[in-house]
Design an enzyme around this catalytic site. Structure first.
Site, PDB file in Angstrom:
ATOM      1  N   ASP A  10      38.937  29.584  42.315  1.00 19.12           N
ATOM      2  CA  ASP A  10      38.513  30.852  41.740  1.00 19.12           C
ATOM      3  C   ASP A  10      37.762  31.583  42.856  1.00 19.12           C
ATOM      4  OD1 ASP A  10      37.843  32.804  39.721  1.00 19.12           O
ATOM      5  OD2 ASP A  10      35.824  31.941  39.738  1.00 19.12           O
ATOM      6  N   ASP A  12      35.155  34.704  42.569  1.00 16.45           N
ATOM      7  CA  ASP A  12      33.760  35.077  42.307  1.00 16.45           C
ATOM      8  C   ASP A  12      32.968  33.887  41.776  1.00 16.45           C
ATOM      9  OD1 ASP A  12      34.422  37.707  43.025  1.00 16.45           O
ATOM     10  OD2 ASP A  12      34.967  38.226  40.972  1.00 16.45           O
ATOM     11  N   GLN A  58      40.709  39.643  37.735  1.00 13.30           N
ATOM     12  CA  GLN A  58      40.055  40.844  38.255  1.00 13.30           C
ATOM     13  C   GLN A  58      40.252  41.991  37.265  1.00 13.30           C
ATOM     14  OE1 GLN A  58      38.006  41.120  40.941  1.00 13.30           O
ATOM     15  NE2 GLN A  58      38.170  38.904  41.130  1.00 13.30           N
ATOM     16  N   CYS A 105      48.946  36.144  32.469  1.00 15.51           N
ATOM     17  CA  CYS A 105      48.403  35.699  33.759  1.00 15.51           C
ATOM     18  C   CYS A 105      46.895  35.503  33.765  1.00 15.51           C
ATOM     19  CB  CYS A 105      48.830  36.642  34.883  1.00 15.51           C
ATOM     20  SG  CYS A 105      48.402  38.381  34.657  1.00 15.51           S
ATOM     21  N   ARG A 106      46.190  36.057  32.809  1.00 15.25           N
ATOM     22  CA  ARG A 106      44.724  35.938  32.827  1.00 15.25           C
ATOM     23  C   ARG A 106      44.286  34.524  32.475  1.00 15.25           C
ATOM     24  NH1 ARG A 106      40.676  39.361  33.306  1.00 15.25           N
ATOM     25  NH2 ARG A 106      38.666  38.731  32.485  1.00 15.25           N
ATOM     26  N   LYS A 107      43.443  33.927  33.347  1.00 12.04           N
ATOM     27  CA  LYS A 107      42.882  32.628  33.011  1.00 12.04           C
ATOM     28  C   LYS A 107      42.063  32.798  31.739  1.00 12.04           C
ATOM     29  CE  LYS A 107      41.016  32.485  37.059  1.00 12.04           C
ATOM     30  NZ  LYS A 107      40.134  32.125  38.181  1.00 12.04           N
TER      31      LYS A 107
END
Length: 179
Positions: A10, A12, A58, A105-107
């Protein structure tokens, strides 16, 4: 033929500061401050794993806080700064969608990890996902990787460490046991 392995990171909170006194969000390359010993950790992982990838949500793009071209510039900056230290990130991928958009696609979904694994022929069962939130750990579990939490502790993760450098030492030791 040796199977290819990877470490998925990851961004950030694992590679760079976020929500600190110095930076709230990373919306420009100049907002990217590496956490201590990140380059050293990535360099160590490079010696043992075929690939190091960054997989990051993001949502700021979808929410309009930055354009996708700005995000790509941030990733190019991150990759080139690490490369100066001899630390190689092979590719950085991201979900640009809003947090509640319902994309694949978003975790905590595993699509970013699975797509990279397919593209680079990576054996996920011999790979690792490193993150600082449950969504990172869940995505890694769904993809079939071992998981490492950066921070206090996470009952879902295989291990937890205060920073990427400490995590990298454990990951390499664990991976060597499998050889």
């Amino acid at each position: 033929m040796k199977t290819k392995t990877a470490v998925f990171l990851d961004r950030d909170g694992v590679i760079n500061e976020v929500l600190t006194k110095r930076v709230k969000f990373v919306n420009k390359p100049r907002d990217l401050y590496f956490l201590p010993r990140v380059a050293e950790a990535v360099k160590n992982l490079n010696e043992y794993f075929d690939f190091i990838f960054v997989v990051t949500n993001q949502g700021g793009v979808g929410l309009g806080y930055m354009k996708e071209t700005q995000l790509q510039k941030i990733h190019e900056h991150m990759i080139s700064e690490l490369k100066k230290e001899g630390a190689i990130i092979h590719e950085a991928v991201y979900c640009p969608h809003k947090p509640k958009e319902g994309c694949d696609c978003r975790k905590p979904n595993a699509k970013l990890i699975e797509d990279l694994a397919q593209r680079y022929d990576v054996d996920l069962s011999k790979s690792y996902m490193v993150g600082d939130t449950d969504t990172d750990i869940i995505a890694g579990k769904k993809a079939g990787t071992r998981t490492v939490f950066i921070g206090g502790s996470d009952p879902l993760a295989d291990a937890a460490f205060p920073d990427l450098y400490a995590a990298s030492e454990w990951i390499i030791t664990e991976a060597q046991k499998e050889d």
